[in-house]
Design a protein around this motif. Sequence first.
Motif, PDB file in Angstrom:
ATOM      1  N   ASN A  77      18.014  -6.198 -30.427  1.00  0.00           N
ATOM      2  CA  ASN A  77      18.908  -6.721 -29.388  1.00  0.00           C
ATOM      3  C   ASN A  77      19.180  -8.189 -29.689  1.00  0.00           C
ATOM      4  N   CYS A  78      20.063  -8.802 -28.924  1.00  0.00           N
ATOM      5  CA  CYS A  78      20.356 -10.226 -29.120  1.00  0.00           C
ATOM      6  C   CYS A  78      20.844 -10.797 -27.800  1.00  0.00           C
TER       7      CYS A  78
ATOM      8  N   CYS B 218      25.366  -4.402 -29.311  1.00  0.00           N
ATOM      9  CA  CYS B 218      26.598  -5.039 -29.800  1.00  0.00           C
ATOM     10  C   CYS B 218      26.836  -4.670 -31.268  1.00  0.00           C
TER      11      CYS B 218
ATOM     12  N   ARG C 188      22.111 -16.247 -33.260  1.00  0.00           N
ATOM     13  CA  ARG C 188      22.622 -15.429 -32.148  1.00  0.00           C
ATOM     14  C   ARG C 188      21.482 -14.830 -31.339  1.00  0.00           C
TER      15      ARG C 188
ATOM     16  N   CYS D 250      24.312  -6.221 -33.865  1.00  0.00           N
ATOM     17  CA  CYS D 250      23.001  -5.573 -33.896  1.00  0.00           C
ATOM     18  C   CYS D 250      23.112  -4.180 -34.517  1.00  0.00           C
TER      19      CYS D 250
ATOM     20  N   CYS E 137      23.429  -8.500 -26.175  1.00  0.00           N
ATOM     21  CA  CYS E 137      23.163  -7.101 -25.856  1.00  0.00           C
ATOM     22  C   CYS E 137      21.680  -6.855 -25.591  1.00  0.00           C
TER      23      CYS E 137
HETATM   24 ZN    ZN Z   1      23.270  -7.550 -30.105  1.00  0.00          ZN
END
Ligand code: ZN
Length: 734
Positions: free
Chosen positions: A128-129, A107, A170, A110, A132
């Motif tokens: 990542n998060c 995303c 997030r 990130c 994503c």
């Molecule tokens: Zn992300």
Amino acid sequence: MDATRHIEVRGLVQGVGFRPFVHRLATSLGIRGQVRNAGGHVVIEATGAPADLDAFVSGLERVKPAAARIGQVSVAERPPDHPEGFAIVESAEAGGLPEIPPDLATCADCLRELFDPADRRYRYPFVNCTACGPRATIIEALPYDRVRTSMRGFVMCPACAAEYDDPADRRFHAEPIACPRCGPRLRFAGVTGDPALRAATEVIAAGGMVAVKGLGGFQLVCDAVNEEAVARLRRTKDRRGKPLAVMVRDVTAACALAHLGPPDLALLTSAAAPIVLAPRRRGMLAAGICDGMTDLGVFLPYTPLHHLLLDGLRRPLVVTSANYADSPMPLERVNLEVDGVLDHDRPIVSRYDDSVIRAGGTTIRAARGLTPAVHRLPVPSPEPLLAVGAQLKNTFTLVDGDRAVLGPHIGDLSDAETHDAFDTTLERLSGLHRITPAVAVHDLHPGYLSTRIAQRHPRRLAVQHHHSHVAAVAAEHHLEPPFLGVAYDGLGMGDDGTFWGGELLLATYTGYERLGRFSRAPMPGGTSAVRRPARMALGYLLGGETFQAPPFRLAAGLPDREVIEHMIWRGVNCPAASSAGRLFDAAAALLGLCDVNRFEGEAAMLLEGAAAGHEAEPLAWRLERRDGLWVYDGVATLIDLVAARDDGEPVGKIAAAFHATIAAATVLMCERASDVGTVCLAGGVFQNRRLGAEVTSQLECAGFEVFTGRQIPVNDAGISFGQAAIAAARLACA
Ligand code: ZN
Ligand code: ZN
Ligand code: FE
């Protein structure tokens, strides 16, 4: 006065950061209550001022996380409640078919961190998060939690753990959360971490070929501008002719290589990040990428590792699966001769190739980011099913009630390795979805490996190939039967024991009546004629249903022509086929466009490519009644095509005229054969964008409503879904 509402949100809302988003939205509006996952959807209890609740509900759809797809939001008033604060409640195991979240491209947030020198994840290839990162490729079991993914071996550091536990962060419950301190690590030629990445980058910059452990398997990477590097990559994986996809840094770079409209750009930048096939621009790429083709496959980096490679190299890269010929993409090690392997220690649980969508929205291959996909069937099945698909471009579909899970692209079922890949993928997906099939559904073709796989099941149903193609389109759009099906492909087993492939069916979900077909021609040498389009040209002109060929010459060479002619005249090893795909082959051969089909559909792609930019009136053609069927006579068209060629008409113009002929014949066949007004266009031939557009617009002018595959591939990758829809309907009315 506060009100309380019970809100249910359906769609793709799990594994995409939806609950943390709901938490943030609720907190910002002063809403109290809770959110939780239930089965495949999200349930929210919200208390607040009615105006705030309205804003909350509309905000759910308006500002949802990028990767979420909201299907349906239902709101019910509840007696006022008085909760304190807003809580994210742990997932309760609930009924319903669990959905496996697909992998999501990196995303924007990130990405910013990835290139921010001040960030603790600067240049970390596994950032990542909740919005994503890896999902389906790392999940071992459900519910989706870190302990049931291949991240379970990595112990979170305190900084990551704090983010993971903070509902306002997030990365709250971002299961694959990682950082350079605690997460996976790159390896290359004896070095680890960022030096490994830099070393691999240098090898590629110098014209080398590196195997890179990607998201759903190992990939081969080389410079897409370097002719020699591309040629070597093709030799190494024994991939002849078939176009290679190119990964570029960003949308600007993509637009420099291909003509991309706004919907194509939306696809490219979507969380699924598929390969998009779009008309190419002349330019910098090595000729070996996709010579002679109209379209180029482009895609954008979808993992941080891809972003770092593209950032370091600043040029288009070939990024393709690191397999030999038709074997499956490797997950653990690469058995090709490469200049290095950029490896890492996060295991890949499930194989996912890159997905491919043709500009305009036709899915060619549904894999990473798009599968496993749950589709609703028009008729629910009384029993759980496994539909095993066809032989080439194999996929399977699992059915529970009205839910059909379309599995990822497996490949051509040609050898033991793909057979194993089928079994492994099936075992994992049926386990994850807890579906134990009671009935196996297969093609009529006894020689398909998939048919043999189905024979392991005591209860089986056989479904005709083109009926499956048509039902796949009808079921995707939930059409009311009956519908007309125009099914054009290479070859499929007919119910009369001959090969079909240019069929007009009047169909429902349980059965069909054949109303029309293309004229038959012998295939000299059987299915090996598929590789040699010139043989098909001879077959039509010397052995077609109406023999009247004038003297002609083939443009493409056919060294064993005399032998072939004898085969046709004597009818030796010459099974007949009524195939649209074979007619395209013959036309391409007669125009000198294709000697050998190096991959399925090459001749037809070259014919479509030649027609680009040309407009023409149809060639000669005839539609006749034969044995109660409408028969389009392809021989008349080929004879006219040869005449135009010998008159010196430009090849491109004749190719355009050929497309116009097939479209005109198709429309008249539909008009003559039935007064049903709904038409499904199905079969691999409809990957041809020009043909699809011409047939659609002419049918619509004639008053038909026209449908074709969008999310379900029109090629044989969609067969399993069609088989599933038919078997469900048959069992339901049995
Ligand atoms: Zn992300
Ligand atoms: Zn960490
Ligand atoms: Fe087919």
